[in-house]
Design a protein around this motif. Structure first.
Motif, PDB file in Angstrom:
ATOM      1  N   PRO A 109       0.806  -1.232   0.000  1.00 45.02           N
ATOM      2  CA  PRO A 109       0.000   0.000   0.000  1.00 45.02           C
ATOM      3  C   PRO A 109       0.835   1.277   0.000  1.00 45.02           C
ATOM      4  O   PRO A 109       0.527   2.208  -0.748  1.00 45.02           O
ATOM      5  CB  PRO A 109      -0.838  -0.127   1.266  1.00 45.02           C
ATOM      6  CG  PRO A 109      -1.010  -1.603   1.442  1.00 45.02           C
ATOM      7  CD  PRO A 109       0.319  -2.190   1.001  1.00 45.02           C
ATOM      8  N   ILE A 110       1.886   1.337   0.790  1.00 43.35           N
ATOM      9  CA  ILE A 110       2.698   2.562   0.827  1.00 43.35           C
ATOM     10  C   ILE A 110       3.403   2.802  -0.500  1.00 43.35           C
ATOM     11  O   ILE A 110       3.548   3.938  -0.941  1.00 43.35           O
ATOM     12  CB  ILE A 110       3.706   2.540   1.992  1.00 43.35           C
ATOM     13  CG1 ILE A 110       4.269   3.947   2.217  1.00 43.35           C
ATOM     14  CG2 ILE A 110       4.800   1.524   1.765  1.00 43.35           C
ATOM     15  CD1 ILE A 110       5.073   4.095   3.494  1.00 43.35           C
ATOM     16  N   MET A 111       3.796   1.729  -1.168  1.00 44.39           N
ATOM     17  CA  MET A 111       4.528   1.864  -2.419  1.00 44.39           C
ATOM     18  C   MET A 111       3.617   2.299  -3.563  1.00 44.39           C
ATOM     19  O   MET A 111       4.070   2.900  -4.525  1.00 44.39           O
ATOM     20  CB  MET A 111       5.235   0.558  -2.767  1.00 44.39           C
ATOM     21  CG  MET A 111       6.268   0.121  -1.726  1.00 44.39           C
ATOM     22  SD  MET A 111       7.467   1.397  -1.303  1.00 44.39           S
ATOM     23  CE  MET A 111       8.253   1.653  -2.869  1.00 44.39           C
ATOM     24  N   ALA A 116       6.696   4.855  -9.818  1.00 47.93           N
ATOM     25  CA  ALA A 116       7.843   3.973 -10.041  1.00 47.93           C
ATOM     26  C   ALA A 116       9.043   4.739 -10.567  1.00 47.93           C
ATOM     27  O   ALA A 116      10.185   4.358 -10.296  1.00 47.93           O
ATOM     28  CB  ALA A 116       7.467   2.848 -11.000  1.00 47.93           C
ATOM     29  N   ALA A 117       8.824   5.818 -11.284  1.00 49.35           N
ATOM     30  CA  ALA A 117       9.925   6.593 -11.836  1.00 49.35           C
ATOM     31  C   ALA A 117      10.791   7.216 -10.742  1.00 49.35           C
ATOM     32  O   ALA A 117      11.940   7.591 -10.991  1.00 49.35           O
ATOM     33  CB  ALA A 117       9.391   7.694 -12.752  1.00 49.35           C
ATOM     34  N   GLU A 118      10.267   7.332  -9.525  1.00 52.05           N
ATOM     35  CA  GLU A 118      11.035   7.928  -8.430  1.00 52.05           C
ATOM     36  C   GLU A 118      11.926   6.923  -7.718  1.00 52.05           C
ATOM     37  O   GLU A 118      12.683   7.287  -6.838  1.00 52.05           O
ATOM     38  CB  GLU A 118      10.077   8.578  -7.425  1.00 52.05           C
ATOM     39  CG  GLU A 118       9.348   9.775  -7.973  1.00 52.05           C
ATOM     40  CD  GLU A 118       8.453  10.433  -6.946  1.00 52.05           C
ATOM     41  OE1 GLU A 118       8.625  10.179  -5.732  1.00 52.05           O
ATOM     42  OE2 GLU A 118       7.604  11.226  -7.350  1.00 52.05           O
ATOM     43  N   LEU A 119      11.817   5.656  -8.061  1.00 52.46           N
ATOM     44  CA  LEU A 119      12.559   4.623  -7.357  1.00 52.46           C
ATOM     45  C   LEU A 119      13.835   4.242  -8.102  1.00 52.46           C
ATOM     46  O   LEU A 119      13.817   4.065  -9.310  1.00 52.46           O
ATOM     47  CB  LEU A 119      11.694   3.374  -7.168  1.00 52.46           C
ATOM     48  CG  LEU A 119      10.404   3.580  -6.385  1.00 52.46           C
ATOM     49  CD1 LEU A 119       9.588   2.311  -6.374  1.00 52.46           C
ATOM     50  CD2 LEU A 119      10.708   4.039  -4.953  1.00 52.46           C
ATOM     51  N   ILE A 120      14.903   4.120  -7.356  1.00 58.70           N
ATOM     52  CA  ILE A 120      16.167   3.644  -7.920  1.00 58.70           C
ATOM     53  C   ILE A 120      16.279   2.162  -7.562  1.00 58.70           C
ATOM     54  O   ILE A 120      16.242   1.813  -6.389  1.00 58.70           O
ATOM     55  CB  ILE A 120      17.369   4.425  -7.340  1.00 58.70           C
ATOM     56  CG1 ILE A 120      17.296   5.878  -7.756  1.00 58.70           C
ATOM     57  CG2 ILE A 120      18.683   3.780  -7.779  1.00 58.70           C
ATOM     58  CD1 ILE A 120      18.374   6.735  -7.129  1.00 58.70           C
TER      59      ILE A 120
END
Length: 121
Positions: A109-111, A116-120
């Motif tokens: 839920p938090i994700m 997704a573009a903000e995740l490395i």
């Protein structure tokens, strides 16, 4: 994000207990100085732990790109995820962890609140 405390030693156990209760941590939880924790800045082990707190408390979720230093001295980029939870009589508590692509949990839920573009990875 300010990481300071404004409490006296005699107030710390009471406020620490309020933070622990609000976040669902151990009743004897206290900030870990070696991790840079304060009553208003708490680290979570991973995105699963952070999600458990989010499900319990709700709150505001933000991300930022940070640079971490490995034990060998090399730098690497990471996505820091911050959950901000208002705790009565304490103020905003910022609970942070770094995104770990190998740890799974993109469907938590938090994700779902984080593009997704903000995740490395």
């Amino acid at each position: 994000m300010e990481r300071t405390d404004t409490l006296t030693t005699s107030e710390a156990p009471t406020r620490a207990a309020l933070v622990a209760r609000a976040l669902g941590l151990r009743p004897d939880w206290k900030p870990s100085e070696h991790l840079g924790e304060t009553l208003n800045y708490v680290t979570a082990w991973d995105q699963h732990s952070l999600n458990a707190i989010y499900v319990r408390t709700g709150g505001q979720v933000t991300t930022q790109l940070v640079t971490r230093t490995a034990s060998d001295g090399t730098n690497y980029p990471a996505t820091e995820i911050t959950l901000t939870v208002p705790v009565p009589h304490v103020g905003d508590v910022h609970v942070v962890t770094d995104w770990n692509g190998d740890g799974g949990g993109i469907d938590l839920p938090i994700m779902r609140l984080i593009p997704a573009a903000e995740l490395i990875a």
